[in-house]
Design an enzyme around this catalytic site. Structure first.
Site, PDB file in Angstrom:
ATOM      1  N   LYS A  77      -1.732  -8.123   5.597  1.00  0.00           N
ATOM      2  CA  LYS A  77      -0.416  -8.300   4.969  1.00  0.00           C
ATOM      3  C   LYS A  77       0.404  -9.230   5.869  1.00  0.00           C
ATOM      4  O   LYS A  77       1.304  -8.798   6.588  1.00  0.00           O
ATOM      5  CB  LYS A  77       0.276  -6.941   4.781  1.00  0.00           C
ATOM      6  CG  LYS A  77      -0.126  -6.252   3.469  1.00  0.00           C
ATOM      7  CD  LYS A  77       0.632  -4.968   3.225  1.00  0.00           C
ATOM      8  CE  LYS A  77       2.070  -5.185   2.839  1.00  0.00           C
ATOM      9  NZ  LYS A  77       2.272  -5.614   1.436  1.00  0.00           N
TER      10      LYS A  77
HETATM   11  C1  LIG Z   1      -0.895  -8.254  -2.324  1.00  0.00           C
HETATM   12  C2  LIG Z   1      -0.806  -6.766  -2.465  1.00  0.00           C
HETATM   13  N1  LIG Z   1      -1.758  -6.117  -3.150  1.00  0.00           N
HETATM   14  C3  LIG Z   1      -1.731  -4.785  -3.309  1.00  0.00           C
HETATM   15  C4  LIG Z   1      -0.704  -4.027  -2.782  1.00  0.00           C
HETATM   16  C5  LIG Z   1      -0.705  -2.547  -2.943  1.00  0.00           C
HETATM   17  O1  LIG Z   1      -0.957  -1.932  -1.707  1.00  0.00           O
HETATM   18  P1  LIG Z   1      -0.405  -0.491  -1.367  1.00  0.00           P
HETATM   19  O2  LIG Z   1      -0.864   0.396  -2.462  1.00  0.00           O
HETATM   20  O3  LIG Z   1      -1.046  -0.161  -0.075  1.00  0.00           O
HETATM   21  O4  LIG Z   1       1.066  -0.581  -1.316  1.00  0.00           O
HETATM   22  C6  LIG Z   1       0.302  -4.651  -2.054  1.00  0.00           C
HETATM   23  C7  LIG Z   1       1.383  -3.892  -1.452  1.00  0.00           C
HETATM   24  O5  LIG Z   1       1.414  -3.710  -0.263  1.00  0.00           O
HETATM   25  C8  LIG Z   1       0.252  -6.053  -1.891  1.00  0.00           C
HETATM   26  O6  LIG Z   1       1.202  -6.692  -1.215  1.00  0.00           O
END
Ligand SMILES: Cc1ncc(COP(=O)(O)O)c(C=O)c1O
Length: 305
Positions: free
Chosen positions: A159
């Site tokens: 991230k």
């Molecule tokens: C690109 C992306 N995909 C998927 C997610 C979903 O991840 P999570 O369920 O860990 O929040 C996020 C959020 O953090 C994201 O930024």
């Protein structure tokens, strides 16, 4: 979505008043997009605010930093405690939490190795990211003209702040075209994920979600949904999906910490039955899970004390 200030932000080990939590305009990450961050939610529970899967989020922050060759000056445990302190300090029953680690002020140029690393954790009240009725009415999706990053261009498993330039381009394109959210295909043309959510579709009675190898982030909500689906007796597989799988699926939802579980009512104007039975059942269980109301997952809710 506008931000409502809370009293303090945790910055490098100290609580700093909200308005004073500032950084220099020559901060390295502001120029090169090299920070790493998380999005976490705390929910109101019968024992006070509980942060959902806080430790896993902080482990993923460490993994993002590892991918970026950034030495985080705080352990997972220290970041967990700092987060609890910020949420306690806010006095909010539930909130969205944003930890960010970034290369700080003092060095310029693309070499991050000599840079200092700063860490901040803020929280504020935040509603349903895709709208309050996303779970019942569903959202309209558009396949983006922008591709999800290839693994050898930008590491999608991290991230990293700079990765979200791609997500922002796709989100704005979708909104301006009258849709709610964008679906990203990877450079091979397979379904990856949305701009900030993972995707699930039902095909032949079972749920399918694309893998990390397709460019998707390994979502903590995705993992939670897979556990809940299994408990409910729904078969789930992690597998590649083609664009046409979306157009002819039996139901579809997207999920993430911010969006929680949101139904999808159409993709590129092809209508999808909405909300589907599996979507409705999973969304209801997810709402209980994050509040510590499912005994088997009670440990996922970390009380702030
Ligand atoms: C690109 C992306 N995909 C998927 C997610 C979903 O991840 P999570 O369920 O860990 O929040 C996020 C959020 O953090 C994201 O930024």
């Amino acid at each position: 979505m506008p931000i409502t200030p809370t009293p303090n932000i945790w910055m490098n080990g100290e609580m700093v008043p909200w308005d004073q939590a500032q950084t220099h305009v020559l901060t390295h990450t502001l120029h090169y997009g090299t920070g790493v961050f998380e999005g976490i939610r705390a929910y109101e529970t019968s024992s006070g605010p509980g942060v959902f899967r806080l430790t896993e989020h902080m482990q993923r922050l460490h993994e993002s930093a590892q991918i970026m060759m950034m030495d985080l000056p705080y352990s997972v445990e220290e970041l967990v405690e700092a987060t609890k302190a910020v949420v306690r300090d806010s006095g909010l029953p539930g909130c969205y939490i944003r930890p960010i680690a970034y290369f700080g002020y003092g060095e310029m140029g693309l070499n991050t190795l000599p840079c200092s690393v700063d860490v901040a954790i803020a929280c504020w009240p935040w509603g349903a990211y895709l709208g309050d009725d996303a779970v019942t009415k569903g959202v309209r999706m558009k396949i983006s003209s922008w591709s999800r990053h290839d693994h050898n261009t930008m590491p999608p498993a991290s991230k990293t702040t700079g990765n979200y330039v791609n997500s922002s381009l796709a989100k704005v394109e979708a909104l301006k075209a009258g849709y709610d959210e964008a679906i990203m295909l990877n450079p091979q043309g397979l379904v990856s994920e949305c701009t900030g959510e993972n995707i699930f579709v039902a095909r032949g009675g079972r749920l399918v979600t694309p893998p990390m190898s397709a460019g998707a982030l390994e979502g903590i909500t995705q993992d939670t949904v897979m556990a809940i689906a299994d408990d409910l007796g729904f078969e789930v597989i992690v597998s590649d999906l083609a664009r046409s799988d979306l157009y002819i699926c039996e139901e579809m939802f997207v999920c993430g910490t911010a969006a929680e579980v949101s139904a999808v009512n159409s993709v590129d104007d092809r209508e999808i039955p909405c909300p589907g039975e599996m979507t409705t059942a999973i969304a209801a269980e997810y709402a209980k899970c994050v509040r510590g109301e499912l005994p088997q997952y009670k440990d996922w809710v970390e009380l702030v004390g």
